[in-house]
Design an enzyme around this catalytic site. Sequence first.
Site, PDB file in Angstrom:
ATOM      1  N   ASP A   8       0.863  -1.175   0.000  1.00 14.64           N
ATOM      2  CA  ASP A   8       0.000   0.000   0.000  1.00 14.64           C
ATOM      3  C   ASP A   8       0.903   1.230   0.000  1.00 14.64           C
ATOM      4  OD1 ASP A   8      -3.260   0.282   0.857  1.00 14.64           O
ATOM      5  OD2 ASP A   8      -2.039   2.104   1.020  1.00 14.64           O
TER       6      ASP A   8
ATOM      7  N   LYS B 275     -11.050   1.428 -15.833  1.00 17.79           N
ATOM      8  CA  LYS B 275     -11.602   0.119 -15.474  1.00 17.79           C
ATOM      9  C   LYS B 275     -11.960  -0.715 -16.707  1.00 17.79           C
ATOM     10  CE  LYS B 275     -11.246   0.450 -10.949  1.00 17.79           C
ATOM     11  NZ  LYS B 275     -10.223  -0.345 -10.257  1.00 17.79           N
TER      12      LYS B 275
ATOM     13  N   TYR C 180     -12.186   7.259 -14.702  1.00 21.18           N
ATOM     14  CA  TYR C 180     -12.376   5.985 -13.984  1.00 21.18           C
ATOM     15  C   TYR C 180     -12.915   4.914 -14.935  1.00 21.18           C
ATOM     16  CZ  TYR C 180     -13.651   2.991  -9.989  1.00 21.18           C
ATOM     17  OH  TYR C 180     -13.746   1.962  -9.082  1.00 21.18           O
TER      18      TYR C 180
ATOM     19  N   ASN D 151      -5.658  -4.802  -6.746  1.00 21.69           N
ATOM     20  CA  ASN D 151      -6.791  -4.101  -6.130  1.00 21.69           C
ATOM     21  C   ASN D 151      -6.583  -2.586  -6.051  1.00 21.69           C
ATOM     22  OD1 ASN D 151      -9.155  -3.861  -4.066  1.00 21.69           O
ATOM     23  ND2 ASN D 151      -7.378  -3.024  -2.989  1.00 21.69           N
TER      24      ASN D 151
ATOM     25  N   VAL E 104       2.012   1.571  -6.384  1.00 17.94           N
ATOM     26  CA  VAL E 104       1.976   0.617  -7.493  1.00 17.94           C
ATOM     27  C   VAL E 104       2.403   1.255  -8.818  1.00 17.94           C
ATOM     28  CG1 VAL E 104       0.253  -0.910  -6.444  1.00 17.94           C
ATOM     29  CG2 VAL E 104      -0.502   1.000  -7.905  1.00 17.94           C
TER      30      VAL E 104
HETATM   31  P1  NAD Z   1      -9.998   2.508  -0.627  1.00 20.43           P
HETATM   32  O1  NAD Z   1      -9.678   3.909  -1.027  1.00 20.43           O
HETATM   33  O2  NAD Z   1     -10.833   2.237   0.570  1.00 20.43           O
HETATM   34  O3  NAD Z   1      -8.654   1.694  -0.471  1.00 20.43           O
HETATM   35  C1  NAD Z   1      -7.704   1.714  -1.489  1.00 20.43           C
HETATM   36  C2  NAD Z   1      -6.344   1.403  -0.895  1.00 20.43           C
HETATM   37  O4  NAD Z   1      -5.410   1.477  -1.976  1.00 20.43           O
HETATM   38  C3  NAD Z   1      -5.902   2.439   0.150  1.00 20.43           C
HETATM   39  O5  NAD Z   1      -5.344   1.778   1.268  1.00 20.43           O
HETATM   40  C4  NAD Z   1      -4.872   3.281  -0.583  1.00 20.43           C
HETATM   41  O6  NAD Z   1      -3.855   3.791   0.274  1.00 20.43           O
HETATM   42  C5  NAD Z   1      -4.318   2.277  -1.578  1.00 20.43           C
HETATM   43  N1  NAD Z   1      -3.759   2.932  -2.744  1.00 20.43           N
HETATM   44  C6  NAD Z   1      -4.276   3.943  -3.452  1.00 20.43           C
HETATM   45  N2  NAD Z   1      -3.432   4.301  -4.432  1.00 20.43           N
HETATM   46  C7  NAD Z   1      -2.353   3.489  -4.309  1.00 20.43           C
HETATM   47  C8  NAD Z   1      -1.142   3.369  -5.028  1.00 20.43           C
HETATM   48  N3  NAD Z   1      -0.849   4.179  -6.055  1.00 20.43           N
HETATM   49  N4  NAD Z   1      -0.269   2.415  -4.664  1.00 20.43           N
HETATM   50  C9  NAD Z   1      -0.528   1.609  -3.608  1.00 20.43           C
HETATM   51  N5  NAD Z   1      -1.659   1.694  -2.883  1.00 20.43           N
HETATM   52  C10 NAD Z   1      -2.554   2.616  -3.238  1.00 20.43           C
HETATM   53  O7  NAD Z   1     -10.649   1.888  -1.934  1.00 20.43           O
HETATM   54  P2  NAD Z   1     -11.578   0.591  -2.084  1.00 20.43           P
HETATM   55  O8  NAD Z   1     -12.986   1.022  -2.113  1.00 20.43           O
HETATM   56  O9  NAD Z   1     -11.159  -0.473  -1.145  1.00 20.43           O
HETATM   57  O10 NAD Z   1     -11.212   0.190  -3.583  1.00 20.43           O
HETATM   58  C11 NAD Z   1     -10.390  -0.905  -3.897  1.00 20.43           C
HETATM   59  C12 NAD Z   1     -10.549  -1.227  -5.377  1.00 20.43           C
HETATM   60  O11 NAD Z   1     -11.929  -1.516  -5.646  1.00 20.43           O
HETATM   61  C13 NAD Z   1     -10.177  -0.073  -6.309  1.00 20.43           C
HETATM   62  O12 NAD Z   1      -9.541  -0.574  -7.434  1.00 20.43           O
HETATM   63  C14 NAD Z   1     -11.514   0.528  -6.668  1.00 20.43           C
HETATM   64  O13 NAD Z   1     -11.497   1.228  -7.888  1.00 20.43           O
HETATM   65  C15 NAD Z   1     -12.385  -0.699  -6.711  1.00 20.43           C
HETATM   66  N6  NAD Z   1     -13.814  -0.427  -6.534  1.00 20.43           N
HETATM   67  C16 NAD Z   1     -14.295   0.158  -5.385  1.00 20.43           C
HETATM   68  C17 NAD Z   1     -15.646   0.408  -5.266  1.00 20.43           C
HETATM   69  C18 NAD Z   1     -16.232   1.046  -4.028  1.00 20.43           C
HETATM   70  O14 NAD Z   1     -17.434   1.386  -4.031  1.00 20.43           O
HETATM   71  N7  NAD Z   1     -15.489   1.240  -2.963  1.00 20.43           N
HETATM   72  C19 NAD Z   1     -16.523   0.057  -6.291  1.00 20.43           C
HETATM   73  C20 NAD Z   1     -15.999  -0.528  -7.438  1.00 20.43           C
HETATM   74  C21 NAD Z   1     -14.650  -0.774  -7.539  1.00 20.43           C
END
Ligand code: NAD
Length: 265
Positions: free
Chosen positions: A41, A161, A157, A91, A64
């Site tokens: 992370d 995706k 976005y 993720n 990442v």
């Molecule tokens: P979140 O923001 O709660 O957590 C994301 C984590 O990724 C955080 O800990 C952040 O520090 C880390 N992160 C962000 N950029 C980073 C980078 N460049 N390198 C390393 N770590 C990094 O988000 P989430 O809701 O858990 O989302 C996780 C995945 O699910 C994402 O790909 C998101 O697009 C996808 N997603 C989320 C939702 C939703 O409603 N939350 C819906 C559809 C898809």
Amino acid sequence: MAQSRQDASPRTAMVTGAASGIGRAIASLLSARGWQVHICDADRDAIARMRDENPAIEASVCDVCDAMRAAQTVERMLEKTGGRLDLLVNNAGTSGMNAPLEEIDPDDWRRTLDVNVNGTFNFLRAAIPVMKRAGTGTIVNIASTAALFGYPNRSPYAAAKWALIGITKTLAMELGPHNIRVNAICPGSVEGPRIDGVIERDARTRGVAPDAVRRLYEGQVSMRRFVSADDIARMCAFLASDDAGMVSGQIVAVDGHTETLSNPL
Ligand code: NAD
């Protein structure tokens, strides 16, 4: 016959962006089911909080988007696992700006593509040779329902995706002959702080109250409610399991059935 593993040593997983949210739920579930889990992370403090609660999970600070750091993170994991990497979960993601395309800040556009797409590429590039050498492996890319529909005011976005779907379909074909499965999960809106932020920003763009946007989002889903991070984690664990031994190239929505992302208020 299904090609299941014969040895009893724990399976190993790398989950990116897993100090919070969906990634954390995935890492925690896999760990509880006996996997040896490594996460990365970009947020050092979030990693520290996560490890306080689950010290069994190994963690690295890594953005990442940094290709060299991504390769080092996978290397560091391999040193601890004796060279094994059974599962990669891409993720880490960021939601990007909420605005009509011509108002999107170019830096935000690039950053959204960078984290979601290039970050995924960086970890794939590091992990695939390891899996090919082992003759087995599983990859799960976390996309979004934004990869299944047009998504007004979320073009960075959606572009990012949809790219993950192209990568997933293509890699399933490249890697199937190597006994490596590749799938994507499309979460719907997940209860939690991230979706609260998305709702706030969307409400500002539309000039309405956040509650109205929340009701709109819930109404776009046949089951009329948001999913939980644990719903996504269970699907990920299934896709990583032998029960899914012939499941590859699939784009699995865990979303209560999204009907549209484009209803006006
Ligand atoms: P979140 O923001 O709660 O957590 C994301 C984590 O990724 C955080 O800990 C952040 O520090 C880390 N992160 C962000 N950029 C980073 C980078 N460049 N390198 C390393 N770590 C990094 O988000 P989430 O809701 O858990 O989302 C996780 C995945 O699910 C994402 O790909 C998101 O697009 C996808 N997603 C989320 C939702 C939703 O409603 N939350 C819906 C559809 C898809």
